[in-house]
Design an enzyme around this catalytic site. Sequence first.
Site, PDB file in Angstrom:
ATOM      1  N   GLU A  24      -2.185 -71.950 -22.196  1.00  0.00           N
ATOM      2  CA  GLU A  24      -3.021 -70.624 -22.377  1.00  0.00           C
ATOM      3  C   GLU A  24      -1.961 -69.432 -22.240  1.00  0.00           C
ATOM      4  OE1 GLU A  24      -6.459 -70.985 -19.699  1.00  0.00           O
ATOM      5  OE2 GLU A  24      -7.567 -72.061 -21.114  1.00  0.00           O
ATOM      6  N   GLU A  39      -8.435 -79.076 -23.946  1.00  0.00           N
ATOM      7  CA  GLU A  39      -9.339 -78.631 -22.887  1.00  0.00           C
ATOM      8  C   GLU A  39     -10.884 -78.431 -23.549  1.00  0.00           C
ATOM      9  OE1 GLU A  39      -8.281 -75.911 -19.786  1.00  0.00           O
ATOM     10  OE2 GLU A  39      -6.285 -76.311 -20.047  1.00  0.00           O
TER      11      GLU A  39
END
Length: 476
Positions: free
Chosen positions: A181, A374
Amino acid sequence: MASSFQKGFLWGGATAANQCEGGYLEGNKGLTTVDVIPVGKDRFPVMTGEMKTLICDDDHYYPSHEAIDMYHHYKEDIALFAEMGFKCFRLSISWSRIFPNGDDLEPNEEGLKFYDDIFDECLKYDIEPLVTIVHFDVPIHLVETIGAWKNRKMIDYYVRYCETIFNRYKNKVKYWLTFNEINMLLHLPFIGAGLVFAKDENKETIKYQAAHYQLVASAKVTKIAHEINPQFKIGCMLAAGNTYANTCNPKDVWKSMGKDRESYFFIDVQSRGEYPNYAKKMMQNNGIVLQIEDGDEEVLKNNTVDFISFSYYSSRLTSADAKIGAQTEGNVFATLKNPYLKASEWGWQIDPLGLRITMNSIYDRYQKPLFIVENGLGAVDTPDKNGYVEDDYRIDYLRQHIKAMEDAVNEDGVELMGYTPWGCIDLVSASTGEMKKRYGFIYVDKDNDGKGTLARSRKKSFYWYKNVIGSNGEEL
Ligand code: BG6
């Protein structure tokens, strides 16, 4: 009916070292940023770099120190993943297990051996490891001595770390993600880049400079990776979720486009190889002047990623009118409440169609294969005396998201390599540090205060997901 998903589709699950391993000082591991982030009221100020704590004290509780102790349970855990039929296991390597201080000249053999054992265990069951090189960690020594990613020297330390693990695991690992991320750096700078701010510092300049160093570092190691093993596939990783406009007022639409660009900025560089014009203008207009050295732009241009990975939990919503709506939580990205969506117990809004929309946006933009690394529902589970949880709410969430993913592949032609839902075994929450925010197919007996036997047990979703994988997504 044939499955929508290609043969060899990488079904699996995802974790991160600091949220599951524990053993925070075992095997000569050094202290890392995530180890000094406590639970409670100080958590957020530390994660944002507003509060400086580079040590642990007795007044706080640090859940990563033991987590779910995968450090000692990995054989049992990987056996359970294999029982579910996992084709892929996403995990991160803890940087400070390999280089305890970050600037060590030689790697720590015990740390290297630990991941050798994990990969061997995966390969025993034909599970393909997918490795995140940095998942929210920086050796604390590098924060203390050089200010972490504030400093260009970080590129060299990161390169040394990557060269070491690429060479060591070149016959065991094929898929790598350079930074988890990467856009999180703008929202939680200590988590994303080990940044701690002094009062008079220009935060925006520091964050974008750190981003530049990470982007250059990512491109450099992409080059090295391909030289070490041409079969390697290197991916970037985006905290994704499209931002909707609150109304069709063009001002709202414009605002939502700007919000998405804040995140796409990183992937634009990693996938297209250059700073987008909108970002250059934004920096100019805000007085952000980056230190870019000769050769940086060439490295970025020539070493773009092979695939785009991302996390998706929710869509986001924004309005140009600052007065509108109550804010709600949403994976750190503040978002308005969308009246068309239900939300999790933590206020994360549930939007399966948003996944299809997000997949299409990303694929249209980059035209590279996607990997959903995810996705999932954080919820409170209530086990029976055998540790069994009737988690229909989780099954329902995942079913709807897999269906949306299938539509994106089948109806829209999006290329998708795999799907690794988050926290396939219960682990510590990144945002809150709680254990009770559970995502897993496997229940772990441990509570918010660190109490419990650490026993593992199968939830209802364990059997459901096993069947999903077994039918290659045909039976949902
Ligand atoms: C992502 C992170 O932001 O979301 C994970 O990559 C994190 O580390 C996951 O755990 C879920 O967030 P949370 O706060 O519910 O753990």
